[in-house]
Scaffold this active site. Structure first.
Site, PDB file in Angstrom:
ATOM      1  N   ASP A 107      -6.040  -4.413  -7.258  1.00 51.94           N
ATOM      2  CA  ASP A 107      -6.947  -3.253  -7.141  1.00 51.94           C
ATOM      3  C   ASP A 107      -7.797  -3.202  -8.412  1.00 51.94           C
ATOM      4  O   ASP A 107      -8.982  -2.874  -8.384  1.00 51.94           O
ATOM      5  CB  ASP A 107      -6.145  -1.951  -7.045  1.00 51.94           C
ATOM      6  CG  ASP A 107      -5.581  -1.733  -5.649  1.00 51.94           C
ATOM      7  OD1 ASP A 107      -6.142  -2.287  -4.691  1.00 51.94           O
ATOM      8  OD2 ASP A 107      -4.571  -1.019  -5.526  1.00 51.94           O
ATOM      9  N   ARG A 148      -8.744  18.253  -9.912  1.00 49.73           N
ATOM     10  CA  ARG A 148      -8.596  19.684  -9.593  1.00 49.73           C
ATOM     11  C   ARG A 148      -7.462  20.319 -10.389  1.00 49.73           C
ATOM     12  O   ARG A 148      -7.462  21.507 -10.633  1.00 49.73           O
ATOM     13  CB  ARG A 148      -8.424  19.890  -8.094  1.00 49.73           C
ATOM     14  CG  ARG A 148      -7.173  19.314  -7.499  1.00 49.73           C
ATOM     15  CD  ARG A 148      -7.085  19.646  -6.028  1.00 49.73           C
ATOM     16  NE  ARG A 148      -6.017  18.913  -5.387  1.00 49.73           N
ATOM     17  CZ  ARG A 148      -5.779  18.966  -4.095  1.00 49.73           C
ATOM     18  NH1 ARG A 148      -6.547  19.681  -3.301  1.00 49.73           N
ATOM     19  NH2 ARG A 148      -4.777  18.265  -3.577  1.00 49.73           N
ATOM     20  N   THR A 195       0.849  -1.184   0.000  1.00 51.15           N
ATOM     21  CA  THR A 195       0.000   0.000   0.000  1.00 51.15           C
ATOM     22  C   THR A 195       0.886   1.235   0.000  1.00 51.15           C
ATOM     23  O   THR A 195       2.107   1.134  -0.140  1.00 51.15           O
ATOM     24  CB  THR A 195      -1.027  -0.065   1.159  1.00 51.15           C
ATOM     25  OG1 THR A 195      -1.898   1.056   1.046  1.00 51.15           O
ATOM     26  CG2 THR A 195      -0.393  -0.052   2.533  1.00 51.15           C
ATOM     27  N   GLY A 213      -2.886   7.678  -7.962  1.00 49.28           N
ATOM     28  CA  GLY A 213      -2.563   6.266  -8.172  1.00 49.28           C
ATOM     29  C   GLY A 213      -3.791   5.382  -8.338  1.00 49.28           C
ATOM     30  O   GLY A 213      -3.873   4.576  -9.272  1.00 49.28           O
ATOM     31  N   ALA A 214      -4.772   5.523  -7.443  1.00 49.86           N
ATOM     32  CA  ALA A 214      -5.962   4.666  -7.521  1.00 49.86           C
ATOM     33  C   ALA A 214      -6.756   4.988  -8.777  1.00 49.86           C
ATOM     34  O   ALA A 214      -7.282   4.085  -9.448  1.00 49.86           O
ATOM     35  CB  ALA A 214      -6.821   4.852  -6.276  1.00 49.86           C
ATOM     36  N   LYS A 271       3.478   1.414  -3.809  1.00 52.66           N
ATOM     37  CA  LYS A 271       2.858   0.679  -4.922  1.00 52.66           C
ATOM     38  C   LYS A 271       3.635   0.805  -6.236  1.00 52.66           C
ATOM     39  O   LYS A 271       3.615  -0.109  -7.047  1.00 52.66           O
ATOM     40  CB  LYS A 271       1.417   1.152  -5.133  1.00 52.66           C
ATOM     41  CG  LYS A 271       0.450   0.593  -4.112  1.00 52.66           C
ATOM     42  CD  LYS A 271      -0.978   0.914  -4.471  1.00 52.66           C
ATOM     43  CE  LYS A 271      -1.903   0.351  -3.409  1.00 52.66           C
ATOM     44  NZ  LYS A 271      -3.310   0.529  -3.715  1.00 52.66           N
TER      45      LYS A 271
END
Ligand code: NAP
Length: 503
Positions: free
Chosen positions: A330, A377, A289, A356-357, A293
């Protein structure tokens, strides 16, 4: 067994006699090996009250009396004579052991010291709350020379290398208690008994040393007293990692399927340090995590092509003791969570966030046949992520006018403890399904807003459980008990969100 049959030692530490007695009763539900921290009692009066009003419990525990002075990290402010008289006044408890720190034990020939301990055996201990000194072996020899029946070495570990040195003291020596302290030492505390330590300590309530786990976690989550050399070791590496629910989820899976394995949280700042510990600790696989990663890719011997394309690995399998193979589950997690509600092929899905996610979600969606829109943003990262998956960047100002089949929040906005916030406004939720990657809380403000608009809401818990069960299956080759693992996660999240008084 040196300290009795049960090698997890509950630390009973309260400032009043009543508090000590209450903790003692709680501890006896889990173990019969108990350390009584007499130095925590706030006055000689409370000490005597505890000794004379708490009859020896029916379960006949193995009692270890400790009255640690301040110079050795304890709470007792009296001098050595007063300390020893506390041991004498504790004789009515019939302790089997007294733990005396080397700062005191070193001042007496063993024969003279024993006069204060009655028939109790002598555990001579060394503590270092700042670091793990280089000369541990010399310290162990000095403790052994002091004439005790067993020795204990507890040092603050700043790395897994430190933990390995502390644990090495216990291997092959029946009379050594090895205690790796501090946050980095937490997995080593769980593995200490397996590595040969005569005891492992756990807190009944308040931790008495840094990194000390609760008795319940040691017994119920990690089963630290049943681990052996055949136990397969897994874990999660990250910084921070203490908040992770992965240990709970994975260990429930192992227990349900009766697999001799344990899953531990490894606080890892320096990846080299962790990689070097894989072989000595016999680690068979691990989750990755933040912030590792991407960085872990450099250390892999081989990697699933999709994980290479995404540029992030969250699952590593260790083969042949040290060869590392990387995967990204993921990716699987997002697909499993979304595909149940949205037919991805031909759909249009917006990802809010471009970190990343978001990158993993974008690749998963594109692979599933969706058109990927990205809004963030900062327009730069949104554009480059959209380009990487052949999608489109959508400026935030346009969201009120656009329609999507699903919107996925991939920012941390709304995550505990700032759970009152939502990353998007209700008027921007023009879609059928809203998914939040956040799983703390299980239902975020964004998901509540979505439900209020009559939209379908998918919690980050779904992805968390799906990515975790996918890694579990890669490691074990067995079908994961998904429902039980999910229940454990939801129950822990519920406990977190319920004020202590209402539990
Ligand atoms: P990350 O790499 O740090 O990316 C965070 C993204 O959110 C960036 O695009 C960032 O923009 C944006 N962001 C941060 N604060 C923002 C704000 N106040 N307003 C608008 N945008 C903001 O983090 P990550 O690894 O992608 O994780 C994102 C979330 O997904 C976290 O909450 C994490 O817990 C969750 N997650 C869940 C799972 C699961 O299994 N459920 C798995 C992985 C991640 P800037 O670049 O401008 O800072």
């Amino acid at each position: 067994m040196l300290f009795g049959r049960e090698r997890i030692c509950a630390v009973v530490a309260g400032s009043t006699a009543a508090e000590m007695a209450r903790q003692l009763d709680r501890a006896l539900r889990w173990t019969r090996t108990i350390e009584l921290r007499l130095d925590w009692l706030k006055s000689p009066r409370e000490h005597l009250k505890f000794i004379f009003r708490s009859p020896r419990r029916r379960l006949r525990p193995t009692l270890i009396c400790t009255c640690r002075r301040r110079p050795a990290g304890g709470r007792f402010s009296g001098n050595v004579r007063h300390q020893l008289s506390r041991f004498v006044f504790s004789w009515p408890l019939h302790p089997q052991w007294c733990d005396v720190e080397i700062e005191t034990a070193g001042q007496f020939p063993a024969g003279e010291l024993r006069k204060f301990l009655g028939p109790a055996r002598l555990l001579v201990s060394y503590h270092n709350f700042r670091r793990t000194p280089r000369n541990l072996a010399a310290i162990a020899r000095r403790l052994a020379r002091s004439g005790g029946d067993a020795i204990k070495i507890a040092t603050h570990c700043r790395s897994l290398a430190d933990c390995l040195r502390v644990l090495a003291l216990a291997r092959g020596h029946r009379r050594v208690v090895a205690v790796p302290m501090g946050e980095y030492g937490l997995p080593a505390r769980v593995l200490a008994l397996r590595e040969g330590s005569a005891l492992a300590y756990a807190a009944v309530e308040e931790a008495t040393a840094p990194g000390q786990l609760s008795l319940e976690a040691m017994k119920r989550v990690y089963h630290a007293d049943t681990l052996d050399r055949r136990t397969r070791v897994y874990g999660v590496i990250g910084h921070p990692v203490g908040h992770s629910l992965s240990p709970l989820m994975h260990n429930v899976g192992f227990q349900m399927r009766r697999i001799n394995a344990v899953y531990l949280p490894f606080l890892v700042r320096d990846l080299h340090d962790f990689i070097a510990a894989i072989e000595p600790l016999g680690i068979a696989g691990f989750s990755v995590t933040l912030p590792h990663k991407q960085r872990i890719l450099r250390y892999l011997d081989d990697c699933d092509p999709l994980a290479v394309q995404i540029g992030a690995v969250n699952t590593v399998v260790v083969r042949g003791g040290s060869r590392l193979y990387g995967y990204n589950t993921d990716y699987v997690g997002v697909l499993r969570a979304l595909e149940r509600r949205v037919r991805l092929r031909g759909s249009r899905v917006l990802i809010y966030g471009a970190g990343g996610a978001a990158r993993t979600v974008a690749f998963a969606l594109a692979q599933g046949g969706a058109t990927v829109s990205v809004s963030a943003r900062r327009p730069g990262p949104a554009r480059s992520l959209a380009r990487a998956v052949g999608g489109e960047a959508v400026p935030r100002a346009c969201l009120r006018r656009e329609f999507f089949d699903a919107i996925v929040n991939a920012t941390p906005v709304g995550m505990y403890p700032r759970a009152g916030k939502a990353p998007l406004r209700p008027a921007e939720l023009n879609c059928r399904v809203v998914m939040d990657l956040i799983y703390r809380p299980a239902k975020t403000r964004l998901l509540r807003l979505a439900e209020r608009r009559g939209l379908e809401a998918i919690s980050g818990v779904d992805m968390f459980v799906a990515q975790g069960t996918a890694q579990w299956e890669i490691w074990t080759g067995v079908r994961a008990p998904v429902a039980a693992m999910r229940r454990a996660v939801l129950a822990a999240l519920r406990r977190e969100s319920t004020p202590a008084g209402q539990r």
